[in-house]
Write a protein that holds these residues in place. Structure first.
Motif, PDB file in Angstrom:
ATOM      1  N   SER A  67       0.842  -1.199   0.000  1.00 54.20           N
ATOM      2  CA  SER A  67       0.000   0.000   0.000  1.00 54.20           C
ATOM      3  C   SER A  67       0.877   1.249   0.000  1.00 54.20           C
ATOM      4  CB  SER A  67      -0.936   0.017   1.214  1.00 54.20           C
ATOM      5  OG  SER A  67      -0.204   0.228   2.411  1.00 54.20           O
ATOM      6  N   VAL A  68       0.345   2.306  -0.620  1.00 53.63           N
ATOM      7  CA  VAL A  68       1.021   3.607  -0.662  1.00 53.63           C
ATOM      8  C   VAL A  68      -0.012   4.669  -0.323  1.00 53.63           C
ATOM      9  CG1 VAL A  68       2.335   5.247  -2.049  1.00 53.63           C
ATOM     10  CG2 VAL A  68       2.572   2.798  -2.500  1.00 53.63           C
ATOM     11  N   THR A  69       0.212   5.396   0.760  1.00 50.04           N
ATOM     12  CA  THR A  69      -0.697   6.484   1.137  1.00 50.04           C
ATOM     13  C   THR A  69       0.113   7.763   1.342  1.00 50.04           C
ATOM     14  OG1 THR A  69      -0.520   5.888   3.480  1.00 50.04           O
ATOM     15  CG2 THR A  69      -2.346   4.938   2.243  1.00 50.04           C
ATOM     16  N   GLN A  70      -0.589   8.888   1.330  1.00 53.67           N
ATOM     17  CA  GLN A  70       0.072  10.174   1.534  1.00 53.67           C
ATOM     18  C   GLN A  70      -0.589  10.942   2.665  1.00 53.67           C
ATOM     19  OE1 GLN A  70       0.307  11.328  -2.924  1.00 53.67           O
ATOM     20  NE2 GLN A  70       1.979  12.468  -1.937  1.00 53.67           N
ATOM     21  N   GLY A  71       0.249  11.674   3.399  1.00 50.96           N
ATOM     22  CA  GLY A  71      -0.269  12.481   4.497  1.00 50.96           C
ATOM     23  C   GLY A  71       0.828  13.349   5.072  1.00 50.96           C
ATOM     24  N   GLU A  72       0.476  14.154   6.046  1.00 53.88           N
ATOM     25  CA  GLU A  72       1.444  15.077   6.628  1.00 53.88           C
ATOM     26  C   GLU A  72       2.421  14.349   7.546  1.00 53.88           C
ATOM     27  OE1 GLU A  72       1.627  19.402   8.914  1.00 53.88           O
ATOM     28  OE2 GLU A  72      -0.298  18.450   8.516  1.00 53.88           O
ATOM     29  N   VAL A 123       3.692   7.106   2.903  1.00 56.02           N
ATOM     30  CA  VAL A 123       3.781   6.005   3.861  1.00 56.02           C
ATOM     31  C   VAL A 123       3.568   4.718   3.076  1.00 56.02           C
ATOM     32  CG1 VAL A 123       2.841   4.947   5.948  1.00 56.02           C
ATOM     33  CG2 VAL A 123       2.909   7.452   5.730  1.00 56.02           C
ATOM     34  N   ILE A 124       4.572   3.857   3.079  1.00 56.09           N
ATOM     35  CA  ILE A 124       4.555   2.663   2.235  1.00 56.09           C
ATOM     36  C   ILE A 124       4.637   1.407   3.094  1.00 56.09           C
ATOM     37  CG2 ILE A 124       5.824   1.393   0.449  1.00 56.09           C
ATOM     38  CD1 ILE A 124       6.748   4.118  -0.627  1.00 56.09           C
ATOM     39  N   GLN A 125       3.722   0.486   2.853  1.00 58.59           N
ATOM     40  CA  GLN A 125       3.751  -0.825   3.492  1.00 58.59           C
ATOM     41  C   GLN A 125       4.307  -1.812   2.468  1.00 58.59           C
ATOM     42  OE1 GLN A 125       2.956  -1.119   6.645  1.00 58.59           O
ATOM     43  NE2 GLN A 125       1.904   0.851   6.975  1.00 58.59           N
ATOM     44  N   ALA A 126       5.353  -2.523   2.852  1.00 58.75           N
ATOM     45  CA  ALA A 126       5.999  -3.440   1.917  1.00 58.75           C
ATOM     46  C   ALA A 126       6.336  -4.757   2.601  1.00 58.75           C
ATOM     47  CB  ALA A 126       7.270  -2.808   1.362  1.00 58.75           C
ATOM     48  N   GLN A 173       7.264  -0.755   7.350  1.00 64.82           N
ATOM     49  CA  GLN A 173       6.619   0.496   6.950  1.00 64.82           C
ATOM     50  C   GLN A 173       7.719   1.525   6.745  1.00 64.82           C
ATOM     51  OE1 GLN A 173       2.912   2.334   8.757  1.00 64.82           O
ATOM     52  NE2 GLN A 173       4.439   3.783   9.538  1.00 64.82           N
ATOM     53  N   LEU A 174       7.694   2.179   5.594  1.00 68.91           N
ATOM     54  CA  LEU A 174       8.682   3.204   5.269  1.00 68.91           C
ATOM     55  C   LEU A 174       7.978   4.538   5.085  1.00 68.91           C
ATOM     56  CD1 LEU A 174       9.293   0.394   3.464  1.00 68.91           C
ATOM     57  CD2 LEU A 174      11.397   1.637   2.975  1.00 68.91           C
ATOM     58  N   VAL A 175       8.560   5.593   5.620  1.00 69.29           N
ATOM     59  CA  VAL A 175       8.033   6.943   5.424  1.00 69.29           C
ATOM     60  C   VAL A 175       9.050   7.735   4.615  1.00 69.29           C
ATOM     61  CG1 VAL A 175       7.239   9.076   6.505  1.00 69.29           C
ATOM     62  CG2 VAL A 175       6.749   6.875   7.590  1.00 69.29           C
ATOM     63  N   LEU A 176       8.575   8.287   3.495  1.00 73.46           N
ATOM     64  CA  LEU A 176       9.427   9.082   2.605  1.00 73.46           C
ATOM     65  C   LEU A 176       8.901  10.505   2.553  1.00 73.46           C
ATOM     66  CD1 LEU A 176       9.672   6.605  -0.420  1.00 73.46           C
ATOM     67  CD2 LEU A 176      11.240   6.781   1.488  1.00 73.46           C
ATOM     68  N   VAL A 177       9.804  11.473   2.696  1.00 71.20           N
ATOM     69  CA  VAL A 177       9.402  12.878   2.636  1.00 71.20           C
ATOM     70  C   VAL A 177      10.125  13.594   1.498  1.00 71.20           C
ATOM     71  CG1 VAL A 177       8.908  12.995   5.106  1.00 71.20           C
ATOM     72  CG2 VAL A 177      11.181  13.622   4.274  1.00 71.20           C
ATOM     73  N   LEU A 184      14.078   8.726   2.783  1.00 72.62           N
ATOM     74  CA  LEU A 184      13.558   7.882   3.844  1.00 72.62           C
ATOM     75  C   LEU A 184      13.849   8.523   5.203  1.00 72.62           C
ATOM     76  CD1 LEU A 184      12.423   5.048   4.741  1.00 72.62           C
ATOM     77  CD2 LEU A 184      14.816   4.356   4.946  1.00 72.62           C
ATOM     78  N   VAL A 185      12.816   8.729   6.003  1.00 67.98           N
ATOM     79  CA  VAL A 185      13.006   9.324   7.335  1.00 67.98           C
ATOM     80  C   VAL A 185      12.565   8.389   8.458  1.00 67.98           C
ATOM     81  CG1 VAL A 185      12.903  11.727   6.599  1.00 67.98           C
ATOM     82  CG2 VAL A 185      10.787  10.524   7.194  1.00 67.98           C
ATOM     83  N   GLU A 186      11.837   7.342   8.119  1.00 68.83           N
ATOM     84  CA  GLU A 186      11.380   6.419   9.155  1.00 68.83           C
ATOM     85  C   GLU A 186      11.242   5.022   8.586  1.00 68.83           C
ATOM     86  OE1 GLU A 186       7.229   6.162  11.327  1.00 68.83           O
ATOM     87  OE2 GLU A 186       8.401   7.795  12.194  1.00 68.83           O
ATOM     88  N   LEU A 187      11.695   4.047   9.379  1.00 69.48           N
ATOM     89  CA  LEU A 187      11.613   2.642   8.992  1.00 69.48           C
ATOM     90  C   LEU A 187      11.126   1.846  10.193  1.00 69.48           C
ATOM     91  CD1 LEU A 187      12.302   0.333   6.941  1.00 69.48           C
ATOM     92  CD2 LEU A 187      14.577   0.259   8.027  1.00 69.48           C
ATOM     93  N   GLN A 188       9.999   1.164  10.036  1.00 66.95           N
ATOM     94  CA  GLN A 188       9.462   0.367  11.138  1.00 66.95           C
ATOM     95  C   GLN A 188       9.198  -1.064  10.700  1.00 66.95           C
ATOM     96  OE1 GLN A 188       5.950   2.399  12.525  1.00 66.95           O
ATOM     97  NE2 GLN A 188       7.112   3.979  13.562  1.00 66.95           N
TER      98      GLN A 188
END
Length: 208
Positions: A154-159, A172-175, A192-196, A204-208
């Motif tokens: 999944s790929v979503t966008q948000g603040e 916000v990407i679920q892989a 889960q990866l967060v790209l800004v 990439l700023v966050e990896l969970q």
């Protein structure tokens, strides 16, 4: 008598010098010379975004780089495809250990935001990369994981805000992924990866 004693002392000193010199040169020749580590050449790049591909990367990563280049050279960049491809490339490069030369050779750093890079490297070296043996001279026997198939679920966008960065359209990407060898089935296989955005480039700023 005094002359004999002096002569004997001189002979002993000369003998020590000769033995020392011979020992030095013998040791120098016996110690194997380290082979110089060849620096990998850049074989492809995306100038506008600063992405570079080095010759020592695996075939799969080179294919992904070609796909990224095609996305970024389009007349209008599809950012969802761009973010998804960055996620794929990061996952492949970070979680594949077989091509890494040592625990400090952390993959995926081309996509990591500079503000988190020091902590990212430290955490990687202390966890996932901790037991990677050195392979500077291509003599490592240690079995290590290689990523096989990657799915962008999944790929979503948000603040998202991080330090000075405040991106209202962060990705916000679920892989999930698999490995080429079943012995690594217990390794991490989803994230889960967060790209800004920083200007046009995604980081990439966050990896969970």
């Amino acid at each position: 008598m005094k002359l004999k004693k002096r002569f004997r002392k001189i002979l002993i000193i000369l003998l020590f010098i000769v033995v020392g010199v011979l020992g030095f040169f013998t040791a120098k020749h016996m110690i194997p010379k380290e082979k110089p580590v060849k620096e990998a050449k850049v074989v492809n790049e995306v100038d506008k975004y600063g992405y570079q591909l080095k010759e020592n990367k695996p075939k799969k990563y080179k294919e992904l780089f070609g796909e990224l280049k095609e996305i970024l050279h389009a007349e209008t960049v599809d950012e969802t495809k761009y973010a998804s491809k960055v996620a794929e490339m990061f996952i492949y490069d970070f979680y594949s250990l077989n091509d890494k030369t040592a625990k400090t050779d952390v993959g995926g750093v081309d996509f990591v935001y500079s503000g988190i890079l020091p902590n990212f490297l430290q955490n990687a070296e202390n966890t996932y990369y901790k037991y990677v043996e050195s392979n500077l001279y291509n003599n490592r026997k240690q079995p290590l994981p290689v990523v096989a198939d990657i799915s962008i679920n999944s790929v979503t966008q948000g603040e998202f805000a991080y330090g000075a960065l405040n991106d209202p359209q962060a990705f916000v990407i679920q892989a999930s992924w698999t490995y080429t060898d079943s012995q690594f089935a217990g390794y991490q296989s989803s994230a889960q990866l967060v790209l800004v955005h920083e200007n046009e480039k995604l980081w990439l700023v966050e990896l969970q």
